[in-house]
Write a protein that holds these residues in place. Sequence first.
Motif, mmCIF file in Angstrom:
data_model
loop_
_atom_site.group_PDB
_atom_site.id
_atom_site.type_symbol
_atom_site.label_atom_id
_atom_site.label_comp_id
_atom_site.label_asym_id
_atom_site.label_seq_id
_atom_site.Cartn_x
_atom_site.Cartn_y
_atom_site.Cartn_z
ATOM 1 N N GLY A 89 0.797 -1.220 0.000
ATOM 2 C CA GLY A 89 0.000 0.000 0.000
ATOM 3 C C GLY A 89 0.828 1.268 0.000
ATOM 4 O O GLY A 89 2.030 1.263 -0.264
ATOM 5 N N ALA A 90 0.145 2.356 0.297
ATOM 6 C CA ALA A 90 0.757 3.681 0.256
ATOM 7 C C ALA A 90 1.878 3.807 1.286
ATOM 8 O O ALA A 90 1.772 3.274 2.387
ATOM 9 C CB ALA A 90 -0.300 4.748 0.513
ATOM 10 N N PRO A 91 2.934 4.519 0.919
ATOM 11 C CA PRO A 91 4.020 4.726 1.887
ATOM 12 C C PRO A 91 3.554 5.619 3.035
ATOM 13 O O PRO A 91 2.734 6.513 2.849
ATOM 14 C CB PRO A 91 5.120 5.402 1.068
ATOM 15 N N VAL A 92 4.066 5.342 4.209
ATOM 16 C CA VAL A 92 3.738 6.086 5.416
ATOM 17 C C VAL A 92 5.037 6.576 6.035
ATOM 18 O O VAL A 92 6.017 5.827 6.105
ATOM 19 C CB VAL A 92 2.991 5.172 6.425
ATOM 20 N N GLU A 93 5.041 7.819 6.484
ATOM 21 C CA GLU A 93 6.210 8.334 7.183
ATOM 22 C C GLU A 93 6.283 7.681 8.555
ATOM 23 O O GLU A 93 5.325 7.709 9.321
ATOM 24 C CB GLU A 93 6.106 9.855 7.341
ATOM 25 N N VAL A 94 7.426 7.051 8.853
ATOM 26 C CA VAL A 94 7.591 6.332 10.109
ATOM 27 C C VAL A 94 8.735 6.945 10.899
ATOM 28 O O VAL A 94 9.830 7.152 10.373
ATOM 29 C CB VAL A 94 7.870 4.831 9.867
#
Length: 159
Positions: A89-94
């Motif tokens: 899925g969509a990239p998430v800032e971690v």
Amino acid sequence: MTNAAPLAPIVVGTDGSPASGPAVRFALQESQLRGTGLRAICAYDFTTRYSGFEWPMVSGFQDLDTQLRDITLEAVTKALEEAREQVGGAPVEVEIRVEAGRPSQVLLDASEDACLLVVGSRGSGAWGRLTLGSTSTEVVHHAHLLVVVVPGGQPGRAS
């Protein structure tokens, strides 16, 4: 032009172990759905946990606490990479934080500006057969925001 406030992050408690995987995957998917960042928190208190032992100095490390913190950070980073691969899925800032302190208090402090706090049902403590561990119990009772407690997978089954 609008000055929308940045979305509050989701905070997830993890120690990088397979047992914390379901909580990390849930938090990652929820971050994707909400379009917000993810803050992965691992709390440690090695000084009190191991204070009764004599630990040798290890070449290249100032002390055992630094070495264990680095190993923990590496485990959490690897677990998050694996969770990203599994979830897709969509990239998430971690953001990954490994902080000294009592796990429940570190999680509560780290979630002061969060929209959701995600924890596993139990951690790696000695009371492994309990349905709800001490950290998740304390977090549920003292949190100022919505808490999701994600049950771990059953032994021998993928979660």
